[in-house]
Design a protein around this motif. Structure first.
Motif, PDB file in Angstrom:
ATOM      1  N   LEU A   1      -6.693  11.993  -3.054  1.00  0.00           N
ATOM      2  CA  LEU A   1      -6.094  10.667  -3.217  1.00  0.00           C
ATOM      3  C   LEU A   1      -6.829   9.844  -4.266  1.00  0.00           C
ATOM      4  CD1 LEU A   1      -5.416   9.973   0.552  1.00  0.00           C
ATOM      5  CD2 LEU A   1      -3.684  10.232  -1.227  1.00  0.00           C
ATOM      6  N   SER A   2      -8.139  10.029  -4.363  1.00  0.00           N
ATOM      7  CA  SER A   2      -8.886   9.292  -5.385  1.00  0.00           C
ATOM      8  C   SER A   2      -8.482   9.745  -6.785  1.00  0.00           C
ATOM      9  CB  SER A   2     -10.395   9.475  -5.179  1.00  0.00           C
ATOM     10  OG  SER A   2     -10.799  10.811  -5.451  1.00  0.00           O
ATOM     11  N   ARG A   3      -8.218  11.041  -6.956  1.00  0.00           N
ATOM     12  CA  ARG A   3      -7.761  11.529  -8.257  1.00  0.00           C
ATOM     13  C   ARG A   3      -6.364  10.996  -8.572  1.00  0.00           C
ATOM     14  NH1 ARG A   3     -10.893  15.781 -10.256  1.00  0.00           N
ATOM     15  NH2 ARG A   3     -13.014  15.301  -9.581  1.00  0.00           N
ATOM     16  N   TRP A   4      -5.538  10.860  -7.557  1.00  0.00           N
ATOM     17  CA  TRP A   4      -4.211  10.266  -7.746  1.00  0.00           C
ATOM     18  C   TRP A   4      -4.354   8.808  -8.182  1.00  0.00           C
ATOM     19  CZ3 TRP A   4      -1.050   7.325  -3.859  1.00  0.00           C
ATOM     20  CH2 TRP A   4       0.271   7.124  -4.311  1.00  0.00           C
ATOM     21  N   GLN A   5      -5.305   8.091  -7.585  1.00  0.00           N
ATOM     22  CA  GLN A   5      -5.538   6.699  -7.975  1.00  0.00           C
ATOM     23  C   GLN A   5      -5.985   6.600  -9.430  1.00  0.00           C
ATOM     24  OE1 GLN A   5      -8.414   5.569  -4.906  1.00  0.00           O
ATOM     25  NE2 GLN A   5      -6.919   4.177  -4.000  1.00  0.00           N
ATOM     26  N   GLU A   6      -6.624   7.643  -9.931  1.00  0.00           N
ATOM     27  CA  GLU A   6      -7.070   7.640 -11.328  1.00  0.00           C
ATOM     28  C   GLU A   6      -5.914   7.855 -12.299  1.00  0.00           C
ATOM     29  OE1 GLU A   6     -10.040  10.628 -11.591  1.00  0.00           O
ATOM     30  OE2 GLU A   6     -11.393   9.650 -10.150  1.00  0.00           O
ATOM     31  N   GLY A   7      -4.733   8.165 -11.776  1.00  0.00           N
ATOM     32  CA  GLY A   7      -3.561   8.310 -12.635  1.00  0.00           C
ATOM     33  C   GLY A   7      -3.023   9.713 -12.765  1.00  0.00           C
ATOM     34  N   TYR A   8      -3.639  10.681 -12.106  1.00  0.00           N
ATOM     35  CA  TYR A   8      -3.136  12.046 -12.157  1.00  0.00           C
ATOM     36  C   TYR A   8      -1.918  12.193 -11.249  1.00  0.00           C
ATOM     37  CZ  TYR A   8      -7.435  13.263 -14.582  1.00  0.00           C
ATOM     38  OH  TYR A   8      -8.450  13.328 -15.500  1.00  0.00           O
ATOM     39  N   GLU A   9      -0.896  12.878 -11.772  1.00  0.00           N
ATOM     40  CA  GLU A   9       0.350  13.025 -11.014  1.00  0.00           C
ATOM     41  C   GLU A   9       0.446  14.362 -10.285  1.00  0.00           C
ATOM     42  OE1 GLU A   9       3.104  10.419 -14.067  1.00  0.00           O
ATOM     43  OE2 GLU A   9       2.063  12.231 -14.725  1.00  0.00           O
ATOM     44  N   VAL A  10      -0.379  15.309 -10.672  1.00  0.00           N
ATOM     45  CA  VAL A  10      -0.514  16.577  -9.960  1.00  0.00           C
ATOM     46  C   VAL A  10      -2.004  16.855  -9.822  1.00  0.00           C
ATOM     47  CG1 VAL A  10      -0.069  19.063  -9.968  1.00  0.00           C
ATOM     48  CG2 VAL A  10       1.658  17.488 -10.879  1.00  0.00           C
ATOM     49  N   VAL A  11      -2.462  16.971  -8.582  1.00  0.00           N
ATOM     50  CA  VAL A  11      -3.862  17.298  -8.309  1.00  0.00           C
ATOM     51  C   VAL A  11      -3.870  18.657  -7.631  1.00  0.00           C
ATOM     52  CG1 VAL A  11      -6.030  16.585  -7.268  1.00  0.00           C
ATOM     53  CG2 VAL A  11      -4.372  14.853  -8.020  1.00  0.00           C
TER      54      VAL A  11
ATOM     55  N   MET B   1       0.844  -1.194   0.000  1.00  0.00           N
ATOM     56  CA  MET B   1       0.000   0.000   0.000  1.00  0.00           C
ATOM     57  C   MET B   1       0.876   1.240   0.000  1.00  0.00           C
ATOM     58  SD  MET B   1      -2.907   1.443  -0.129  1.00  0.00           S
ATOM     59  CE  MET B   1      -3.904  -0.030  -0.038  1.00  0.00           C
ATOM     60  N   ALA B   2       0.460   2.207  -0.771  1.00  0.00           N
ATOM     61  CA  ALA B   2       1.236   3.438  -0.903  1.00  0.00           C
ATOM     62  C   ALA B   2       1.282   4.204   0.415  1.00  0.00           C
ATOM     63  CB  ALA B   2       0.635   4.318  -1.996  1.00  0.00           C
ATOM     64  N   PHE B   3       2.357   4.953   0.563  1.00  0.00           N
ATOM     65  CA  PHE B   3       2.583   5.758   1.753  1.00  0.00           C
ATOM     66  C   PHE B   3       2.439   7.231   1.374  1.00  0.00           C
ATOM     67  CE2 PHE B   3       5.640   7.911   4.686  1.00  0.00           C
ATOM     68  CZ  PHE B   3       4.959   7.649   5.870  1.00  0.00           C
ATOM     69  N   ILE B   4       1.708   8.002   2.172  1.00  0.00           N
ATOM     70  CA  ILE B   4       1.384   9.389   1.855  1.00  0.00           C
ATOM     71  C   ILE B   4       2.044  10.319   2.872  1.00  0.00           C
ATOM     72  CG2 ILE B   4      -0.460  11.066   1.438  1.00  0.00           C
ATOM     73  CD1 ILE B   4      -0.451   8.645  -0.466  1.00  0.00           C
ATOM     74  N   SER B   5       2.669  11.378   2.375  1.00  0.00           N
ATOM     75  CA  SER B   5       3.200  12.439   3.232  1.00  0.00           C
ATOM     76  C   SER B   5       2.292  13.653   3.126  1.00  0.00           C
ATOM     77  CB  SER B   5       4.625  12.833   2.812  1.00  0.00           C
ATOM     78  OG  SER B   5       5.534  11.791   3.052  1.00  0.00           O
TER      79      SER B   5
ATOM     80  N   LYS C   1       8.668  11.636   2.681  1.00  0.00           N
ATOM     81  CA  LYS C   1       9.068  10.292   2.273  1.00  0.00           C
ATOM     82  C   LYS C   1       8.015   9.586   1.423  1.00  0.00           C
ATOM     83  CE  LYS C   1      11.574   9.707   6.660  1.00  0.00           C
ATOM     84  NZ  LYS C   1      11.654   8.917   7.918  1.00  0.00           N
ATOM     85  N   GLY C   2       6.848  10.185   1.256  1.00  0.00           N
ATOM     86  CA  GLY C   2       5.720   9.483   0.676  1.00  0.00           C
ATOM     87  C   GLY C   2       5.817   9.209  -0.804  1.00  0.00           C
ATOM     88  N   ASP C   3       5.030   8.232  -1.249  1.00  0.00           N
ATOM     89  CA  ASP C   3       4.867   7.960  -2.680  1.00  0.00           C
ATOM     90  C   ASP C   3       4.090   9.092  -3.340  1.00  0.00           C
ATOM     91  OD1 ASP C   3       6.010   5.213  -2.660  1.00  0.00           O
ATOM     92  OD2 ASP C   3       4.310   4.841  -1.340  1.00  0.00           O
TER      93      ASP C   3
END
Length: 321
Positions: free
Chosen positions: A107-117, A1-5, A85-87
């Motif tokens: 985070l849901s938009r990041w899961q959709e593949g966006y690299e900058v939200v 599971m991804a880690f978020i900062s 340190k996060g992904d």
């Protein structure tokens, strides 16, 4: 599971820290992500550092970096990004005007593949009409004068993928305008609109002077148009002076109306002198920024790190940036 900062620059926010921490933790625990909450204390003079120390002692997901003095919001953000340190990294303010309940949506938009939200502030509850007007004018001027796009209402509440963070860390300029840098990064970007609530407590630390400096940093960092405008004004004043000279010569040689007068001379001198001073002032702004860059001084230096291991560590060798 991804880690978020989650990076949070704070300055004299003792009345907001605890409720902000509680809200962020509550909403992040509703997701499936593990996370760290990284505060950057930008030289606070109140009890902010003491409260961060207490939080770090009771929750090992909390880290805090205490800067040696006040370096400004953009540098504090940079420090947090350097240490995250996060992904994926989410940056937000700690005064509750960046709603923590939006974290799952980012985070849901990041899961959709966006690299900058990027979040877009459509309005701020309780803000004055003057601030609304000046903010709107800044973005219009910025976008009109530079070759990058900064979304009107863009804020420093955003999510960055690790790839975007590593790219952003390569930007080392002293006069930092992170909204402009992010807008120029590329990658796959999306925007989310929100209405910012009023501050939970305290008053804004972003004074009119800081707003003006922030705007000037943004314009001079991404546009050479002021220099070109000074050049064009110089050409225009030269043309006007040439026309005035022709008129004076014609009046002297071909008419009997030539009267010694100081008005034309005075007006011409004042016009040319004013334009020269404007041009020198614009050039001086750019030269001053070049001067700051070539000195190669660090962006910030750290006084202390507070970690969940119940210890206050001295700065590592890589914390002076």
């Amino acid at each position: 599971m991804a880690f978020i900062s989650i990076v949070v620059p704070v300055f004299n926010e003792q009345d907001n820290i605890r409720v902000f921490y509680q809200e962020v933790v509550r909403h992040m625990e509703q997701t499936d992500y593990s996370f760290e909450l990284l505060f950057v204390d930008d030289g606070s003079s109140d009890k902010t550092a003491l409260l961060l120390d207490k939080l770090a002692r009771v929750d090992d997901r909390v880290r805090a970096i205490l800067l040696a003095r006040n370096f400004g919001h953009q540098v504090a953000l940079t420090c947090g990004l350097d240490h995250a340190k996060g992904d994926a990294v989410i940056t937000m303010d700690g005064d509750m005007q960046h709603p923590p309940d939006m974290l799952p949506l980012l985070l849901s938009r990041w899961q959709e593949g966006y690299e900058v939200v990027q979040t877009i502030r459509k309005d701020t509850e309780g803000v004055s009409q003057f601030k609304r007007f000046t903010s709107a004018m800044f973005y219009r001027i910025m976008n009109g004068m530079s070759n990058i796009r900064v979304a009107e209402g863009g804020s420093d509440f955003r999510l960055l993928d690790r790839k975007a963070v590593e790219t952003l860390k390569n930007f080392k300029e002293k006069a930092r305008f992170i909204r402009g840098i992010v807008g120029n990064l590329g990658y796959r970007q999306t925007e989310i609109e929100f209405v910012a609530p009023q501050r939970f407590a305290g008053t804004s630390k972003f004074s009119l002077k800081k707003m003006l400096n922030f705007g000037l940093d943004g314009i001079t960092a991404y546009s050479r148009l002021p220099l070109r405008m000074a050049f064009y004004l110089g050409l225009l004043s030269g043309l006007l002076s040439f026309l005035v000279t022709l008129d004076v010569v014609y009046t002297k040689l071909f008419t009997a109306e030539a009267v010694p007068g100081w008005a034309t001379i005075a007006a011409s001198v004042l016009l040319l002198g004013g334009l020269q001073l404007v041009g020198l002032g614009i050039i001086g702004e750019y030269v001053g920024r070049v001067f700051e860059e070539v000195k190669q001084r660090p962006l910030y230096w750290v006084s202390k790190e507070l970690t969940g291991a119940n210890e206050a560590r001295q700065p590592r060798k890589d914390v002076v940036a």
